[in-house]
Design a protein around this motif. Sequence first.
Motif, PDB file in Angstrom:
ATOM      1  N   ASN B 178       1.339  71.168 -53.284  1.00 45.04           N
ATOM      2  CA  ASN B 178       2.219  71.352 -54.509  1.00 45.04           C
ATOM      3  C   ASN B 178       3.553  71.193 -53.946  1.00 45.04           C
ATOM      4  O   ASN B 178       3.994  71.856 -52.973  1.00 45.04           O
ATOM      5  CB  ASN B 178       2.231  73.177 -54.733  1.00 45.04           C
ATOM      6  N   MET B 179       4.329  70.269 -54.493  1.00 43.88           N
ATOM      7  CA  MET B 179       5.842  69.888 -54.028  1.00 43.88           C
ATOM      8  C   MET B 179       6.922  69.800 -55.048  1.00 43.88           C
ATOM      9  O   MET B 179       6.259  69.953 -56.449  1.00 43.88           O
ATOM     10  CB  MET B 179       5.756  68.562 -53.635  1.00 43.88           C
ATOM     11  N   GLU B 180       8.075  70.037 -54.851  1.00 44.61           N
ATOM     12  CA  GLU B 180       9.149  70.046 -55.851  1.00 44.61           C
ATOM     13  C   GLU B 180       9.547  68.486 -55.755  1.00 44.61           C
ATOM     14  O   GLU B 180      10.036  68.028 -54.853  1.00 44.61           O
ATOM     15  CB  GLU B 180      10.309  70.980 -55.128  1.00 44.61           C
ATOM     16  N   TYR B 181       9.163  68.021 -56.881  1.00 45.22           N
ATOM     17  CA  TYR B 181       9.879  66.395 -57.058  1.00 45.22           C
ATOM     18  C   TYR B 181      10.918  66.256 -57.659  1.00 45.22           C
ATOM     19  O   TYR B 181      11.292  66.827 -58.693  1.00 45.22           O
ATOM     20  CB  TYR B 181       8.484  65.787 -57.916  1.00 45.22           C
ATOM     21  N   VAL B 182      11.710  65.319 -57.320  1.00 44.83           N
ATOM     22  CA  VAL B 182      12.746  64.765 -58.099  1.00 44.83           C
ATOM     23  C   VAL B 182      12.395  63.230 -58.574  1.00 44.83           C
ATOM     24  O   VAL B 182      11.929  62.451 -57.693  1.00 44.83           O
ATOM     25  CB  VAL B 182      14.252  64.876 -57.397  1.00 44.83           C
ATOM     26  N   GLY B 183      12.873  63.083 -59.750  1.00 39.14           N
ATOM     27  CA  GLY B 183      12.434  61.484 -60.209  1.00 39.14           C
ATOM     28  C   GLY B 183      12.889  61.262 -61.436  1.00 39.14           C
ATOM     29  O   GLY B 183      13.779  62.201 -62.118  1.00 39.14           O
ATOM     30  N   VAL B 184      12.450  60.097 -62.088  1.00 36.38           N
ATOM     31  CA  VAL B 184      12.851  59.813 -63.441  1.00 36.38           C
ATOM     32  C   VAL B 184      11.768  59.860 -64.320  1.00 36.38           C
ATOM     33  O   VAL B 184      10.730  59.499 -63.758  1.00 36.38           O
ATOM     34  CB  VAL B 184      13.501  58.420 -63.184  1.00 36.38           C
ATOM     35  N   PRO B 185      12.021  60.393 -65.412  1.00 33.53           N
ATOM     36  CA  PRO B 185      10.920  60.475 -66.430  1.00 33.53           C
ATOM     37  C   PRO B 185      10.459  59.309 -66.922  1.00 33.53           C
ATOM     38  O   PRO B 185      11.313  58.252 -66.976  1.00 33.53           O
ATOM     39  CB  PRO B 185      11.543  61.172 -67.768  1.00 33.53           C
ATOM     40  N   LEU B 186       9.125  58.653 -66.836  1.00 35.16           N
ATOM     41  CA  LEU B 186       8.331  57.578 -67.057  1.00 35.16           C
ATOM     42  C   LEU B 186       9.035  57.219 -68.438  1.00 35.16           C
ATOM     43  O   LEU B 186       9.306  56.023 -68.882  1.00 35.16           O
ATOM     44  CB  LEU B 186       7.058  57.627 -66.881  1.00 35.16           C
ATOM     45  N   ARG B 187       8.977  58.095 -69.660  1.00 38.50           N
ATOM     46  CA  ARG B 187       9.553  57.557 -70.774  1.00 38.50           C
ATOM     47  C   ARG B 187      11.082  56.806 -70.709  1.00 38.50           C
ATOM     48  O   ARG B 187      11.171  56.256 -71.596  1.00 38.50           O
ATOM     49  CB  ARG B 187       9.571  58.982 -71.555  1.00 38.50           C
ATOM     50  N   THR B 188      11.968  57.252 -69.848  1.00 37.32           N
ATOM     51  CA  THR B 188      13.092  56.753 -69.680  1.00 37.32           C
ATOM     52  C   THR B 188      12.924  55.518 -69.452  1.00 37.32           C
ATOM     53  O   THR B 188      13.623  54.614 -70.177  1.00 37.32           O
ATOM     54  CB  THR B 188      13.978  57.415 -68.673  1.00 37.32           C
ATOM     55  N   LEU B 189      12.236  54.828 -68.449  1.00 38.84           N
ATOM     56  CA  LEU B 189      12.004  53.560 -67.967  1.00 38.84           C
ATOM     57  C   LEU B 189      11.368  52.766 -69.056  1.00 38.84           C
ATOM     58  O   LEU B 189      11.681  51.661 -69.480  1.00 38.84           O
ATOM     59  CB  LEU B 189      10.836  53.648 -66.935  1.00 38.84           C
ATOM     60  N   LEU B 190      10.267  53.690 -69.916  1.00 40.17           N
ATOM     61  CA  LEU B 190       9.588  52.867 -70.847  1.00 40.17           C
ATOM     62  C   LEU B 190      10.698  52.422 -71.896  1.00 40.17           C
ATOM     63  O   LEU B 190      10.378  51.352 -72.614  1.00 40.17           O
ATOM     64  CB  LEU B 190       8.551  53.574 -71.388  1.00 40.17           C
ATOM     65  N   ASN B 191      11.504  53.453 -72.318  1.00 39.86           N
ATOM     66  CA  ASN B 191      12.241  53.281 -73.496  1.00 39.86           C
ATOM     67  C   ASN B 191      13.620  52.122 -72.907  1.00 39.86           C
ATOM     68  O   ASN B 191      14.067  51.165 -73.825  1.00 39.86           O
ATOM     69  CB  ASN B 191      13.175  54.580 -73.605  1.00 39.86           C
ATOM     70  N   GLU B 192      13.570  52.017 -71.796  1.00 39.67           N
ATOM     71  CA  GLU B 192      14.614  51.102 -71.272  1.00 39.67           C
ATOM     72  C   GLU B 192      14.177  49.699 -71.456  1.00 39.67           C
ATOM     73  O   GLU B 192      14.800  48.617 -71.709  1.00 39.67           O
ATOM     74  CB  GLU B 192      14.704  51.153 -69.757  1.00 39.67           C
ATOM     75  N   ALA B 193      12.760  49.587 -71.287  1.00 34.02           N
ATOM     76  CA  ALA B 193      11.977  48.279 -71.593  1.00 34.02           C
ATOM     77  C   ALA B 193      11.970  48.003 -73.200  1.00 34.02           C
ATOM     78  O   ALA B 193      11.583  47.052 -73.743  1.00 34.02           O
ATOM     79  CB  ALA B 193      10.720  48.156 -70.849  1.00 34.02           C
TER      80      ALA B 193
END
Lengths: 253, 427
Positions: B178-193
Amino acid sequence: MLKSRELFMISSACVFGILLVAINFADRFVTQLPENAKIVPMDLDSEFKLIAAAYASVVAPRVGKFDLGRAATKKEVAAWNRDISPDGTGLPVGSGDAIDGEEIFSERCAFCHGDFAEGLDNWPELAGGLDTLADEDPVKTVGSYWPYLSTTWDYVKRSMPFGYAQSLTDDEVYATVAYILYSNDLIDEDFVLSNESFFDVEMPNTNGFIIDDRKIAESHFWNKNVCMSDCKNEVKIIMRAAVLDVTPEDEES
Amino acid sequence: MADNFSDKKPSRRQFLAGAAALGTGATTAGSLSASDDDPLITEVQEWAQITGDGVDATPYGLPIEFEKDVVRRNVGWLTADTISSINFSPIHALDGTITPQGCAFERHHSGAIELRKEDYRLMINGLVDQELVFTYEDLERFPREQHVYFCECAANTGMEWAGAQLNGVQFTHGMIHNMEYVGVPLRTLLNEAGLNAAGDLKGKWIFVEGADASSNGRSIPMEKALDDVLVAFKANGEALRKEHGYPVRLVVPGWEGNMWVKWLRRVEVMDAPVESREETSKYTDTLADGISRKWTWAMDAKSVVTSPSPQSPISHGKGPLVISGLAWSGRGAVTRVDITIDGGKNWHEARLAQPGTKMALTRFYLDVEWNGVEMFLQSRAHDETGYVQPSKEELRKVRGLNSIYHNNCIQTWWIKSNGEVENVEIS
């Protein structure tokens, strides 16, 4: 709209204030202008507005695309886009038979999977096990369990051989897959597996899968009225882990 | 995960983690009688006189040597080779909910690879308006999110389907972290494409794969991809560890760990699932009639008492005892945990250390006054969808014994009157 305008006004005012202070300070500490320097009169007011606008645009979040990354080239996509779908999408032109496949298999695969794809030690067995899925100990192999042939091709091409993945040519993959099928009695030894004959092969367990039905089949687990007291009369031990004794030992002890 | 649970080879001796040695703990620290002067107090100790390490001694610290047994362990007979295997988080010795990266379980299909940020590339291809390639630096320029999520291997508790087998919560339930993650929502990258090329997104899929030799490709429905899937590069405040996919992994909240592709290198937008090896021959759940469930992605609500447990016996004798454990649900937040000490005759609501949050571990406690009575300790989780963790018997009734994956049954610990604990099944 109103809110952003308000924000804009506030940030403009702030920037203006900061600049005013900065200029005041700068004025005191800068060296004197050379005597022949020409002082150009400036419209300070409009200059500040421009700067303020520049700052405001910095803090406004971008809407839509970020213009990050770059276009992938055709060659790049071709290099990585190797997945094969059940309908054959992605399958390259090529062919191979079980006779060639046996040679490749014994050299590159048998070390783990055994000469007859029977699986050595704990390594996966790839052949046999037909009609065992409802048994006490089902034997899950390419022949007995895998629903689509595309999966085998895809996996052998991309992830095998273990320790030297992506080293088989397309024809070698066809031959290796043919040998695995042959080991499962799913093709004859002279059958040439190719992108064209691919769907002549019938996978026995194609219809052996259902989509996750837990919400229906296990709907009784959504049960808010759980028993809290006097739920059963007797509790007896029916199995003990210590008796089975398969737990790894503590290295310390 | 493991390729063949039924083909097990018993190890030689029983593992009791020193329970017998500790016994009732008459001579262990904290049990001195009131009349004895404690030399730890009355005599000046070495550490109170001389100096300790300087700030340059440990640029990056590991736990103190006294905690060296709190480590990941693996089960040799489970898999053919440690390169394609799993180990277990030492949850018997942890508290709170965050799993330190250094002891968070690992599962590799072709070993943990070393991939430099400079060599990292992420490709988005398939049914998108513009196929793209991102560098690691690119990813750090998109707006980020921060979330705590559990990652549980679908095979966690898989060895217990046929009966009580492994004597330690680390082994029965340790395929989780169980960890605290930081990252970019995949949806943001899909929208970029751009997803216009995909048309109606209903029924569309993505296929994700890693940069390692296994590639571990998995298909994920578009609905989930656009919902809460995260392309993560930080965990618990620092870079991901090599064994967890450095520099970038996929986080698929609430869904089986195998989908959390490590060393993420490609996301392909597709109109159908690939039906890859990891979603057909593995990570499918065979029922008693030989028919198998596929696409069983969500991890059902589950809980377990982490202490006392076989590796964490009661060493202090009678009196105040903290019963503690973990609860989680892949379908939402844990809302309640019940504990029984008499094998399910009577249940008591446990105290949640903090309110449950979606798809993250919840810590629970029950503070009791133990009188040395033998106990059959169980915990039962409830989640916000109204799901209640079932007993092993109830699960087997639906699924039989050969599902391997998704065993979220209620666990029983037999607490003996001397404080030793054993994994058992009860009527």
